[in-house]
Design a protein around this motif. Structure first.
Motif, PDB file in Angstrom:
ATOM      1  N   GLU A  40       0.803  -1.214   0.000  1.00 27.99           N
ATOM      2  CA  GLU A  40       0.000   0.000   0.000  1.00 27.99           C
ATOM      3  C   GLU A  40       0.841   1.272   0.000  1.00 27.99           C
ATOM      4  N   ALA A  55       0.768   4.525  -1.995  1.00 26.79           N
ATOM      5  CA  ALA A  55       0.771   4.100  -3.389  1.00 26.79           C
ATOM      6  C   ALA A  55      -0.514   4.526  -4.105  1.00 26.79           C
ATOM      7  N   ASN A  56      -1.615   4.607  -3.377  1.00 23.80           N
ATOM      8  CA  ASN A  56      -2.877   5.042  -3.972  1.00 23.80           C
ATOM      9  C   ASN A  56      -3.636   5.868  -2.942  1.00 23.80           C
ATOM     10  N   ASP A  57      -4.871   6.238  -3.260  1.00 23.52           N
ATOM     11  CA  ASP A  57      -5.607   7.150  -2.381  1.00 23.52           C
ATOM     12  C   ASP A  57      -6.649   6.425  -1.530  1.00 23.52           C
ATOM     13  N   THR A  58      -6.405   5.166  -1.214  1.00 29.85           N
ATOM     14  CA  THR A  58      -7.348   4.437  -0.372  1.00 29.85           C
ATOM     15  C   THR A  58      -7.090   4.740   1.097  1.00 29.85           C
ATOM     16  N   ALA A  61      -4.154   2.643   2.481  1.00 32.79           N
ATOM     17  CA  ALA A  61      -2.827   3.157   2.124  1.00 32.79           C
ATOM     18  C   ALA A  61      -2.450   4.344   3.005  1.00 32.79           C
TER      19      ALA A  61
END
Length: 177
Positions: A40, A55-58, A61
């Motif tokens: 993440e 790594a992403n906008d979750t 993460a």
């Protein structure tokens, strides 16, 4: 937004950090430590230090971001300075001494307690009532100190037992006459 995660981890002189596959390897004067990298979070080893970014906008993460940066910081601190936990033993007849790779504790039980010291951890007893646990891995040092403390936790009436240096034991008043 993680305030901790935004800051890059500085890599001091004499310490090398590189990413090998899915692990971060940090080598320093005291030894070598590794960290399994989370998917993440993305890691970048550059001249300014080690940068950790989601790594992403979750949400997962973002929640890993600050923790992973702190774990990287613990690796750097471990290979440069190391970690130490001090335990204080309070009680009449309570004492500790190191015999090779074993820590022998006398804690008021009918038998002596022998604690095996794992590899990578050093245990010293400057005097009968002080135990110093040191090593380069922060998690291991804390775990060994907690296992030693678990043999006789401090009780609230007289304060007898094993406590961390600087720990405050909430004392209770005894029975009234």
């Amino acid at each position: 937004m993680s305030r901790i995660g935004k800051k890059p981890v500085p890599v001091p002189a004499g310490v090398t950090a590189n990413i090998e596959g899915k692990t971060l390897v940090v080598k320093g004067s005291k030894g070598t430590l590794t960290l399994d990298l989370a998917d993440e979070v993305s890691y970048d080893v550059g001249e300014g230090g080690i940068t950790v970014t989601p790594a992403n906008d979750t949400k997962r993460a973002r929640s890993f971001w600050g923790m992973q940066r702190t774990l990287v910081q613990n690796l750097i601190t471990g290979v440069t300075e190391g970690y130490t936990k001090q335990l204080l033993i309070t009680g009449v007849g309570y004492r500790a001494n190191v015999q090779g790779k074993n820590l022998k504790l006398q804690l008021g039980y009918s038998h002596d307690v022998n604690v095996d010291v794992p590899d990578g951890i050093e245990v010293k007893t400057p005097d009968n009532t002080t135990v110093e646990v040191s090593g380069i891995d922060r998690q291991k040092v804390g775990q060994v100190a907690a296992e030693i403390r678990r043999w006789r936790k401090p009780e609230p009436y007289k304060g007898k037992g094993i406590k961390y240096r600087g720990e405050y034991i909430f004392r209770k008043e005894g029975k009234k006459k």
